[in-house]
Write an enzyme that holds these catalytic residues in place. Structure first.
Site, mmCIF file in Angstrom:
data_model
loop_
_atom_site.group_PDB
_atom_site.id
_atom_site.type_symbol
_atom_site.label_atom_id
_atom_site.label_comp_id
_atom_site.label_asym_id
_atom_site.label_seq_id
_atom_site.Cartn_x
_atom_site.Cartn_y
_atom_site.Cartn_z
ATOM 1 N N ASP A 1 0.687 -1.534 -0.283
ATOM 2 C CA ASP A 1 -0.063 0.482 0.132
ATOM 3 C C ASP A 1 0.205 1.059 -0.246
ATOM 4 O O ASP A 1 2.041 1.072 0.031
ATOM 5 C CB ASP A 1 -1.063 -0.200 1.236
ATOM 6 C CG ASP A 1 -0.291 0.656 2.688
ATOM 7 O OD1 ASP A 1 -0.709 1.424 3.220
ATOM 8 O OD2 ASP A 1 1.584 -0.405 2.428
ATOM 9 N N ASP B 1 2.995 -6.424 8.980
ATOM 10 C CA ASP B 1 2.179 -5.232 8.250
ATOM 11 C C ASP B 1 1.003 -4.657 9.149
ATOM 12 O O ASP B 1 1.279 -3.583 9.393
ATOM 13 C CB ASP B 1 1.846 -6.234 6.911
ATOM 14 C CG ASP B 1 0.742 -5.190 6.356
ATOM 15 O OD1 ASP B 1 -0.147 -4.448 6.766
ATOM 16 O OD2 ASP B 1 0.965 -4.953 5.347
HETATM 17 N N1 LIG Z 1 -0.531 -2.138 4.634
HETATM 18 C C1 LIG Z 1 -1.274 -2.429 5.004
HETATM 19 N N2 LIG Z 1 -2.420 -1.411 4.671
HETATM 20 C C2 LIG Z 1 -2.861 -1.381 5.289
HETATM 21 C C3 LIG Z 1 -3.325 -1.082 6.085
HETATM 22 C C4 LIG Z 1 -5.135 -0.935 6.088
HETATM 23 C C5 LIG Z 1 -5.577 -1.121 8.017
HETATM 24 N N3 LIG Z 1 -5.878 -2.342 7.816
HETATM 25 C C6 LIG Z 1 -6.009 -2.642 9.869
HETATM 26 C C7 LIG Z 1 -6.634 -4.111 9.662
HETATM 27 C C8 LIG Z 1 -4.862 -4.801 10.802
HETATM 28 C C9 LIG Z 1 -4.627 -3.385 10.962
HETATM 29 O O1 LIG Z 1 -4.345 -3.671 12.032
HETATM 30 C C10 LIG Z 1 -5.240 -2.071 10.307
HETATM 31 O O2 LIG Z 1 -5.458 -1.730 12.108
HETATM 32 C C11 LIG Z 1 -5.539 -0.024 5.814
HETATM 33 N N4 LIG Z 1 -4.257 0.012 4.532
HETATM 34 C C12 LIG Z 1 -4.315 0.116 3.490
HETATM 35 O O3 LIG Z 1 -3.673 2.185 3.480
HETATM 36 C C13 LIG Z 1 -3.579 2.636 3.124
HETATM 37 C C14 LIG Z 1 -4.714 3.692 3.754
HETATM 38 O O4 LIG Z 1 -3.870 3.865 4.406
HETATM 39 P P1 LIG Z 1 -4.559 6.219 5.642
HETATM 40 O O5 LIG Z 1 -4.672 6.737 4.394
HETATM 41 O O6 LIG Z 1 -3.982 5.989 6.263
HETATM 42 O O7 LIG Z 1 -5.380 5.141 6.210
HETATM 43 C C15 LIG Z 1 -5.123 2.075 2.436
HETATM 44 O O8 LIG Z 1 -3.585 1.942 0.722
HETATM 45 C C16 LIG Z 1 -5.644 0.978 2.780
HETATM 46 O O9 LIG Z 1 -5.529 -0.089 1.388
HETATM 47 C C17 LIG Z 1 -3.140 -2.565 6.874
HETATM 48 O O10 LIG Z 1 -3.613 -3.627 7.935
HETATM 49 N N5 LIG Z 1 -1.467 -2.904 5.712
#
Ligand SMILES: Nc1nc2c(c(CN[C@H]3C=C[C@H](O)[C@@H]3O)cn2[C@@H]2O[C@H](COP(=O)(O)O)[C@@H](O)[C@H]2O)c(=O)[nH]1
Length: 345
Positions: A248, A317
């Site tokens: 991401d 991650d």
């Molecule tokens: N690699 C990765 N990307 C993730 C997440 C999450 C949320 N996951 C939840 C589930 C378990 C975790 O504990 C989190 O609470 C969102 N994203 C990505 O980030 C971007 C949003 O960013 P911002 O606009 O700043 O909120 C968007 O591309 C979104 O698809 C993750 O976990 N890993």
């Protein structure tokens, strides 16, 4: 076919399309990690720092241990579903169908925000809040048959589901509608036992003349199921450790903050000036591929030093994402995240 048989059919389809087997020795490789290593070995604008990665691995492991980070943290998110049933499968599929591109070029006050339960939610949290708000307003937003019912599920209804508390609407609204319509059609086919590919999940690119796969939302869908169900029932994937980090725009930012990853001067400047990094560009492929590979090296370093650590790329991650969000909340971001507008992340 009953509803839960249809759900299991969907999961079976996703397992096959992602190459996640239902037993240890039948998991065809998803190829994402091999492609990430290839990108890393051929990158000139993105580099990994071995010393930074080694020291970051120790820091990450210690902090994850203190927080006893595990799948149970997943449910701590305010709007992640808590029940271990089909409604959670439906919610997570809808969530990771639309889990992309929340960043804004506007100020914190003017950026797209969802008002729900007396608070304004931005970024990824704006999506979870929108979905929960719609369900509370009796809009069946997690029901695929609703998505293809264009009489009931009109564009106006969907605009209302993602209505903003500011002047800015949710980024890529039209693409999100298209994803729902397509997925609704495909799930309809799946329910009628037809296998199909999810166009809007096919997260691939080309690097150095070779096709490379990232599969970010398909992988995070599997990971979210696994975490939400603590690896049981709908969340049981015996080969869950073949899932990589989700490429991401937040994890590369955190890896840079940890000193694991660095950019060539022109790319570093581009990111710092908040300039668009074109979707599909070599620089974007390098950022995504090297980040996936970096998390793999972090995982190997942690497991090498702590053989019994219950750590995989998913938990690292999730931890990195939650950490960068804490840093953002305290206004302590050292380096902006890269700006790529796409439906892939
Ligand atoms: N690699 C990765 N990307 C993730 C997440 C999450 C949320 N996951 C939840 C589930 C378990 C975790 O504990 C989190 O609470 C969102 N994203 C990505 O980030 C971007 C949003 O960013 P911002 O606009 O700043 O909120 C968007 O591309 C979104 O698809 C993750 O976990 N890993």
């Amino acid at each position: 076919m009953s509803e839960d048989e249809a759900d299991l059919e969907l999961l079976d389809l996703l397992r096959k399309s992602l190459g996640i087997g239902t037993n240890l020795n039948a998991a065809p490789d998803t190829r994402v990690l091999k492609d990430a290593e290839y990108i890393y070995n051929n990158s000139i604008d993105v580099a990994l720092d071995m010393r930074g990665t080694k020291s970051a691995a120790a820091i990450i492991y210690d902090k994850m241990k203190i927080k006893s980070y595990s799948t149970t943290n997943w449910s701590d998110h305010p709007y992640h579903p808590k029940t271990k049933d089909e409604s959670t499968v439906d919610f997570i599929f809808t969530l990771d169908l639309l889990n992309f591109s929340f960043w804004s070029e506007r100020s914190t006050e003017e950026r797209f925000a969802v008002e729900f339960e007396g608070k304004k939610w931005t970024g990824y949290a704006s999506l979870t809040a929108s979905l929960q708000r719609a369900l509370e307003e009796n809009i069946p937003i997690t029901d695929p048959s609703f998505w293809i019912n264009e009489e009931e599920c009109t564009e106006e209804v969907l605009r209302n589901v993602f209505r903003s508390a500011t002047e800015e609407e949710i980024p890529l609204f039209d693409k999100r509608v298209a994803c729902l319509r397509e997925a609704g059609r495909v799930l309809d086919e799946v329910v009628n036992l037809l296998a199909s590919n999810f166009e809007c999940f096919r997260d691939e690119g080309r690097f150095d003349g070779r096709s490379v796969r990232f599969q970010k939302r398909a992988q995070i869908f599997v990971a979210d199921l696994w975490a939400a169900f603590d690896g049981d029932g709908y969340g049981r994937f015996d080969d869950i450790d073949t899932i990589t980090m989700f490429a991401d725009y937040r994890i590369p930012q955190m890896l840079h903050t940890l000193g694991c990853i660095s950019y060539s001067p022109w790319l570093d400047g581009k990111i710092r000036r908040l300039e668009l990094v074109e979707s599909g560009s070599s620089a974007e492929m390098q950022i995504r591929g090297c980040s996936i590979w970096c998390v793999e090296l972090l995982r190997r370093e942690i497991v090498h030093n702590h053989p019994d650590a219950k750590v995989n790329a998913i938990l690292i991650d999730y931890f990195l994402y939650d950490t960068i969000k804490e840093i953002e909340k305290e206004g302590l971001e050292q380096m902006p995240h890269h700006r790529t507008r796409s439906i892939w992340y």
